[in-house]
Structure formats: structure tokens, C-alpha cells
Design an enzyme around this catalytic site. Structure first.
Site, mmCIF file in Angstrom:
data_model
loop_
_atom_site.group_PDB
_atom_site.id
_atom_site.type_symbol
_atom_site.label_atom_id
_atom_site.label_comp_id
_atom_site.label_asym_id
_atom_site.label_seq_id
_atom_site.Cartn_x
_atom_site.Cartn_y
_atom_site.Cartn_z
ATOM 1 N N CYS A 103 -13.045 -15.867 12.217
ATOM 2 C CA CYS A 103 -13.285 -15.107 13.452
ATOM 3 C C CYS A 103 -14.013 -13.792 13.225
ATOM 4 C CB CYS A 103 -11.975 -14.832 14.171
ATOM 5 S SG CYS A 103 -11.115 -16.334 14.650
ATOM 6 N N CYS A 137 -2.780 -11.032 14.591
ATOM 7 C CA CYS A 137 -3.799 -12.056 14.343
ATOM 8 C C CYS A 137 -3.194 -13.224 13.579
ATOM 9 C CB CYS A 137 -4.983 -11.485 13.567
ATOM 10 S SG CYS A 137 -6.102 -10.513 14.601
ATOM 11 N N CYS A 200 9.316 17.528 8.289
ATOM 12 C CA CYS A 200 8.020 17.331 7.637
ATOM 13 C C CYS A 200 7.293 18.674 7.569
ATOM 14 C CB CYS A 200 7.148 16.352 8.418
ATOM 15 S SG CYS A 200 7.976 14.856 9.007
ATOM 16 N N HIS A 204 5.267 20.302 4.577
ATOM 17 C CA HIS A 204 3.823 20.026 4.604
ATOM 18 C C HIS A 204 3.000 20.960 5.487
ATOM 19 C CE1 HIS A 204 4.236 16.601 2.038
ATOM 20 N NE2 HIS A 204 5.098 16.014 2.836
ATOM 21 N N ARG A 241 5.978 5.761 2.452
ATOM 22 C CA ARG A 241 5.939 7.184 2.086
ATOM 23 C C ARG A 241 6.832 7.993 3.035
ATOM 24 N NH1 ARG A 241 6.067 11.183 -1.526
ATOM 25 N NH2 ARG A 241 4.077 11.116 -2.553
ATOM 26 N N CYS A 245 10.079 10.274 1.954
ATOM 27 C CA CYS A 245 10.199 11.711 2.249
ATOM 28 C C CYS A 245 11.457 12.001 3.067
ATOM 29 C CB CYS A 245 8.946 12.217 2.971
ATOM 30 S SG CYS A 245 7.571 12.599 1.848
#
Lengths: 284, 157
Positions: A103, A137, A200, A204, A241, A245
Site C-alpha cells: 500500500c 494498519c 518532568c 528537564h 523512557r 523517568c
């Protein structure tokens, strides 16, 4: 608060003198295969302009050798997995007797796709990550089994699809039908999880460039995913990941593929809007 | 006599999760971020405290702080200020407050609260990523806090 001022002014001069920007991101340019110049730092997208001036790829925070490995496809072990995915691309599977190639022709037709994911799928009425779209898919167009979200076969394919977008700017939409998901992701980003009560953003956003124990903190961008880690010598998924964390804050994590991680991925991806797609990149 | 003391201690342990004579995490009284009373009544052991500060498995304070005196510990972090001279800057009560729950001294601090058991979002079972269970306790015990406070008091410049 008076206390804090006292403490900080007492040590302020000492800190400045003792650490001559030792842990800052490097001033370097990533040129892929001696031809494609990658954007590894750029002005922060509008939605972050109150918080950050610049957004930076994790590449800038890694050592000289690790950075060099990523600059040349012959040295990048992640590209071995991309080659494996090329075989998978042509492999006929499932009740419909089809391969991806049936496809989508060649993987090159996927140029630009990585850069805009996660994105809204109108027919399904949902935000989809690349992994979700690939599995859609497989299940609904090939009649084949889903791949494990963070598994090798899936991440190899994500790496292949990413690799043909390398150098294009990340550009995920944050408004319209995805806005509520994006807001949810933002809330998660600033939530101080676990017994260590760390978000986070604590690591970060407030502390990139600083060392936390042996680790040089980056902005926690995902433009380089999947990443090949020297530590475990395989491709690592975005959600794996995230899970790592959150676990490190002594918290109960969320699962890869969960609603929470999809929202978080959309939000984190949007913090990297403007950086080049780098996947598969190399990290330690 | 002896027997009944042991029995009383066992009871205290199972009921409050802390040993007899100890102040439980939820009972600690902060005043301007400081804690005047020892959490155990037993003097802190600075040598033990030194180990806790430098050990990844215990306090892991060096993940965020430089402690120059512990030069043998590799990879000291730079999230918080160096602890060198902490004993000059802070009184014992202040140090106890900071180590027990730094957020009482420094609003919104990134420093974890080492003697606290309530009010967490999605607390986990140590570093497993799984939900906390009934083994959940403070990051450091009351005596470990006292030991760390005693050690910090020795950090003078």
C-alpha cells in the site's frame, strides 16, 4: 524564605567560582552524513516562550564520542535496526496477504510523517502515536497481529519511519481536536510524582545542563526517538523512557500506550517543535 | 518487666510504624521550617550520617549536592548548593527541619522530603514502578535523620 536568601547568598559566589559552566550543553553542530545540517537548538515554540528561550536536542548534552556516532549512518548502530525494518516492510503477513509495501510502496513515502506525530485521526476520532497508527494498519488493513508497543519489531519500524524524516522540523499540532489531550499532557508534565515528588519539569526544565549524580540533564526532548542506548544496546521507545523517568521518582508508573503517555508524548513532542527529527539517535 | 517493655515496643511498632519514643512523620512539629526536638531522643551518630549522605542506596544526597569532604564518592550532583559549611549556616534544629521535610524551609523545593509518609501523588513501591503497598515508609528512619543532622553539623568551613 529569608532563610533561603541567606543560604543561597552565602554559597552563591562559591558555586559560580567552582563550576565554570562545566555541564553546559556543547557548542556544536550536527551534520548528518556530511550533508544534512540538523537543527539541535532553536527558539522555543510560542507556547513555551514564557518558560524557555531555546529548545535543545539531547544530542548537545552527550559526550563527544556519542555525538560523533550519530553523525554518520555507518557508525550509528541504530541504523542496523532500520535495515531490519526494511525487510519487515516488504514482508507479506496477515489474512489480506499484504505487506506495508503493498500500500505504501517504499519507506521514502513516509518522509514527513514522524515530524507531525502524535496527531489527530479524524476517522477514529482519536490522537494517534506512530505506534498506534502502525498497529492500526497491521490489524485493520493487513489482518495481522499487533506488535508489542515498546517491542523490537515495532521500534525498528518506528526508527525506519523516523529515519526518512531526519532533518525535517518537528511540527506537531497542539490546537483543534488535540487541544484537550495536549492540556492533559501538560498537566502530567508538571505533576510532582512519587515519593520523591519530582515532575518532568523539575529535572528537564529547571535543571537541564546540571548534573544529577552521574547524569547530565538534558531538556528531555523526544525528537531523537527511538534512541539507541549504549547502556542496553537496543532501540528504546518514547514511552519506555517516560516509564523509566517516572519509576525513578519512586512512583507508580503508567503503561506504554496508555492514555496518559499518549497525552504526555503529544505535549513533550510539542516542546520540541522546531528541532530536527533525529531518530534513531544515540544516547548513553 | 523486660518482657512487658518488649511487648509495648512491638505494639508501638505495629501501630504507628515507628519505634517507641520516636516522633512519627505526621507528628513532627515545624517552626519556621526548623524542628527543635530530636525525633528519637538518641543522639545522632555522625559517622553513620556520613554514610547515609554519600550512599546511593540511603540518602543519596550527593545525587544533588557536592560534599567536598567525601571526595571518594564519585559523581556528585549540582542540583542543590554544596553542603560544605552547612554546619556554619544552619542550627541543629534548622538542619533537622531541612532533612525531615525541606519543603517547610524552602517552599516548593525540589529536595525530597525524607521523613514524610503522606500526601504523595502515585507513590510507588521503591524503584519498581509498581504501586506502594503496606511496606511503604519514610525515605529515612527517625534515627537516620538524626544521624544525618549530626553529620551535617560537622561540616564547617
Amino acid at each position: 524564605m529569608i532563610k533561603k536568601t541567606r543560604a543561597l547568598s552565602a554559597i552563591g559566589a562559591l558555586v559560580l567560582a567552582a563550576t565554570p559552566a562545566l555541564a553546559d550543553p556543547v557548542d556544536a553542530t550536527l551534520i548528518l552524513n556530511e550533508e544534512t545540517e540538523m537543527v539541535t537548538r532553536t527558539a522555543a515554540p510560542d507556547h513555551l516562550s514564557d518558560t524557555l528561550d531555546e529548545v535543545m536536542s539531547g544530542w548537545l548534552f552527550r559526550g563527544t564520542e556519542t555525538r560523533a556516532m550519530q553523525a554518520d549512518d555507518f557508525d550509528n548502530p541504530g541504523m542496523i535496526f532500520v535495515e531490519q525494518a526494511m525487510d519487515t516492510w516488504d514482508t507479506v503477513e496477515g489474512t489480506e496477504d499484504k505487506s506495508c509495501a503493498s500500500c505504501h510502496e517504499s519507506p521514502d513515502t513516509m518522509a514527513g510523517v514522524r515530524a507531525v506525530y502524535p496527531k489527530w485521526n479524524e476517522a477514529a476520532g482519536e490522537v494517534r502515536t506512530l505506534e498506534m497508527q502502525i498497529n492500526d494498519c497491521r490489524e485493520n488493513r493487513m489482518g495481522a497481529e499487533k506488535w508489542k508497543y515498546t517491542g523490537g519489531t515495532m521500534q525498528n519500524m518506528v526508527a525506519l519511519i523516523s529515519s526518512v524524516s531526519r532533518g525535517l522540523p518537528v511540527n506537531v499540532a497542539i490546537d483543534g481536536p488535540v487541544q484537550s489531550t495536549w492540556e492533559k499532557g501538560k498537566e502530567l508534565y508538571y505533576t510532582r510524582n512519587g515519593q520523591l515528588e519530582l515532575s518532568c519539569a523539575n529535572c528537564h526544565e529547571d535543571n537541564y545542563g546540571n548534573m544529577i549524580r552521574a547524569d547530565h540533564l538534558s531538556q528531555g526532548q523526544i525528537n531523537g526517538f527511538p534512541v539507541y542506548r549504549l547502556k542496553n544496546t537496543k532501540l528504546n521507545a518514547v514511552h519506555a523512557r517516560f516509564k523509566g523517568c517516572i519509576r525513578d521518582t519512586r512512583a507508580e508508573t503508567y503503561s506504554p500506550g496508555s492514555e496518559e503517555f499518549i497525552a504526555l508524548e503529544l505535549y513533550v513532542a510539542s516542546r520540541g517543535n522546531g528541532l530536527s527529527v533525529e531518530g534513531p539517535s544515540i544516547r548513553n | 518487666m523486660r518482657k512487658s517493655i518488649l511487648a509495648a515496643m512491638a505494639l508501638a511498632l505495629s501501630a504507628g510504624g515507628s519505634a517507641a519514643g520516636e516522633i512519627a512523620p505526621s507528628q513532627v512539629k515545624f517552626e519556621d521550617g526548623a524542628v527543635a526536638t530530636s525525633l528519637t531522643g538518641v543522639p545522632g551518630d555522625a559517622a553513620e550520617g556520613r554514610k547515609i549522605v554519600g550512599s546511593k542506596k540511603l540518602g543519596n544526597c550527593v545525587a544533588c549536592h557536592v560534599v567536598s569532604e567525601q571526595a571518594e564518592v564519585p559523581f556528585q550532583g549540582e542540583i542543590g548548593p554544596p553542603l560544605d559549611g552547612a554546619g556554619d549556616r544552619w542550627s541543629e534544629a534548622e538542619l533537622r527541619g531541612i532533612v525531615a521535610n525541606a519543603k517547610m524551609m524552602f517552599e516548593g523545593s525540589m529536595m525530597p522530603s525524607f521523613y514524610k509518609t503522606e500526601g504523595f501523588i502515585r507513590p510507588g513501591k521503591a524503584y519498581t514502578g509498581k504501586a506502594a503497598d503496606d511496606t511503604f515508609g519514610p525515605l529515612l528512619t527517625a534515627q537516620q535523620i538524626e544521624n544525618v543532622v549530626a553529620y551535617l553539623g560537622t561540616l564547617k568551613e
